[in-house]
Design a protein around this motif. Structure first.
Motif, PDB file in Angstrom:
ATOM      1  N   UNK A  75     -26.603 -57.208 -27.468  1.00 44.85           N
ATOM      2  CA  UNK A  75     -27.450 -56.186 -28.064  1.00 44.85           C
ATOM      3  C   UNK A  75     -28.296 -56.796 -29.171  1.00 44.85           C
ATOM      4  N   UNK A  76     -29.539 -56.353 -29.268  1.00 43.92           N
ATOM      5  CA  UNK A  76     -30.373 -56.728 -30.395  1.00 43.92           C
ATOM      6  C   UNK A  76     -29.913 -55.961 -31.630  1.00 43.92           C
ATOM      7  N   UNK A  77     -30.422 -56.336 -32.785  1.00 41.32           N
ATOM      8  CA  UNK A  77     -30.018 -55.642 -34.010  1.00 41.32           C
ATOM      9  C   UNK A  77     -30.857 -54.396 -34.261  1.00 41.32           C
ATOM     10  N   UNK A  78     -31.970 -54.226 -33.523  1.00 39.72           N
ATOM     11  CA  UNK A  78     -32.795 -53.033 -33.689  1.00 39.72           C
ATOM     12  C   UNK A  78     -33.432 -52.702 -32.337  1.00 39.72           C
ATOM     13  N   UNK A  79     -33.880 -51.456 -32.152  1.00 35.47           N
ATOM     14  CA  UNK A  79     -34.417 -51.064 -30.843  1.00 35.47           C
ATOM     15  C   UNK A  79     -35.754 -51.703 -30.556  1.00 35.47           C
ATOM     16  N   UNK A  80     -35.940 -52.134 -29.329  1.00 36.56           N
ATOM     17  CA  UNK A  80     -37.208 -52.697 -28.893  1.00 36.56           C
ATOM     18  C   UNK A  80     -38.112 -51.624 -28.306  1.00 36.56           C
ATOM     19  N   UNK A  81     -39.247 -52.051 -27.814  1.00 35.31           N
ATOM     20  CA  UNK A  81     -40.231 -51.108 -27.273  1.00 35.31           C
ATOM     21  C   UNK A  81     -39.670 -50.325 -26.089  1.00 35.31           C
ATOM     22  N   UNK A  82     -38.978 -50.994 -25.183  1.00 33.75           N
ATOM     23  CA  UNK A  82     -38.454 -50.303 -24.003  1.00 33.75           C
ATOM     24  C   UNK A  82     -37.431 -49.238 -24.383  1.00 33.75           C
ATOM     25  N   UNK A  83     -36.609 -49.510 -25.425  1.00 38.71           N
ATOM     26  CA  UNK A  83     -35.608 -48.532 -25.855  1.00 38.71           C
ATOM     27  C   UNK A  83     -36.276 -47.281 -26.410  1.00 38.71           C
ATOM     28  N   UNK A  84     -37.339 -47.451 -27.209  1.00 44.89           N
ATOM     29  CA  UNK A  84     -38.024 -46.295 -27.788  1.00 44.89           C
ATOM     30  C   UNK A  84     -38.759 -45.508 -26.706  1.00 44.89           C
TER      31      UNK A  84
END
Length: 251
Positions: free
Chosen positions: A27-36
């Motif tokens: 997991x990344x530490x913050x949401x990326x573009x695809x997650x949003x």
């Protein structure tokens, strides 16, 4: 002046998927573009196989993140049954794998990573070719069509998203807006209760100077998280800019 839609993401567990290799699901530490984009699609009721609806969302929005806390890393281990590799046999779906003859099934150990008690602010703005309205997105986040979750279905939001449309001269001002307290404490006490770190991270797209007109201290990299086709899980590259700032110096 630019109009932004600003909302908050917090959950006991969140998982912002990155490239998965083998049995590891990091997991990344913050949401990326695809997650949003996925979160907004769920709120609006845009299904993954609705290519045109997904395209409208993807092409209509600029996205920026302020990471107030990445949360702590949790690794969850699973056992998964998969068929052994066989020549001339291709398993195209998970259903195909589970329908394989029992004699060729074996068990592997896999891991899934989560962020515990992470806290992020998201700011959206419309692109020149936008086909959606911030007002519609705001209402959808307040009354979502599908349940919302932060990366995986086991990760529902732990607090209201509190979306609101506001107009600012700088993107940074939009990301620095205040939200109702999560803990019911004063800001200083809440920082201690939520174990917020000393630094905050800004991540955005567009240009290095877009955050506040100052490109100093900005780093950039290529992120492969622009959703091109949800049905085939295809993603394209984009340039992401980042800056780390000491907490309390946001303004």
């Amino acid at each position: 002046m630019t109009e932004y839609l600003v909302f908050r993401l917090y959950a006991p567990l969140a998982s912002w998927g990155e490239a998965a290799v083998g049995e590891s699901r990091p997991t990344a530490s913050y949401p990326g573009r695809s997650a949003i984009i996925g979160l907004l699609g769920a709120a609006l009721g845009v299904r993954r196989d609705d290519d045109e609806g997904q395209r409208r969302l993807r092409d209509s929005l600029g996205i920026a993140i302020k990471q107030r806390s990445p949360g702590s890393l949790l690794r969850d281990y699973h056992t998964v049954q998969v068929p052994a590799s066989q020549s001339k046999v291709t398993y195209r779906t998970r259903r195909d794998e589970l329908n394989a003859p029992t004699k060729v099934i074996h068990t592997i150990l896999s891991s899934r990573d989560y962020r515990c008690d992470g806290l992020w602010t998201v700011a959206l703005w419309l692109t020149p070719q936008a086909e959606v309205a911030l007002e519609d997105l705001e209402q959808a986040l307040k009354t979502p069509y599908f349940p919302l979750y932060l990366g995986r279905k086991a990760c529902p939001p732990g607090a209201p998203l509190a979306p609101s449309r506001r107009t600012f001269a700088r993107l940074r001002d939009a990301l620095d807006v205040d939200f109702p307290s999560l803990s019911g404490k004063e800001p200083g006490e809440e920082r201690r209760v939520l174990r917020l770190p000393e630094n905050v991270l800004y991540a955005w797209e567009g240009a290095a100077e877009l955050l506040d007109g100052n490109g100093r201290g900005v780093e950039s990299s290529e992120a492969w998280d622009d959703p091109l086709n949800r049905r085939r899980w295809q993603f394209g590259p984009r340039t992401e800019y980042r800056r780390v700032t000491r907490a309390g110096e946001e303004r």
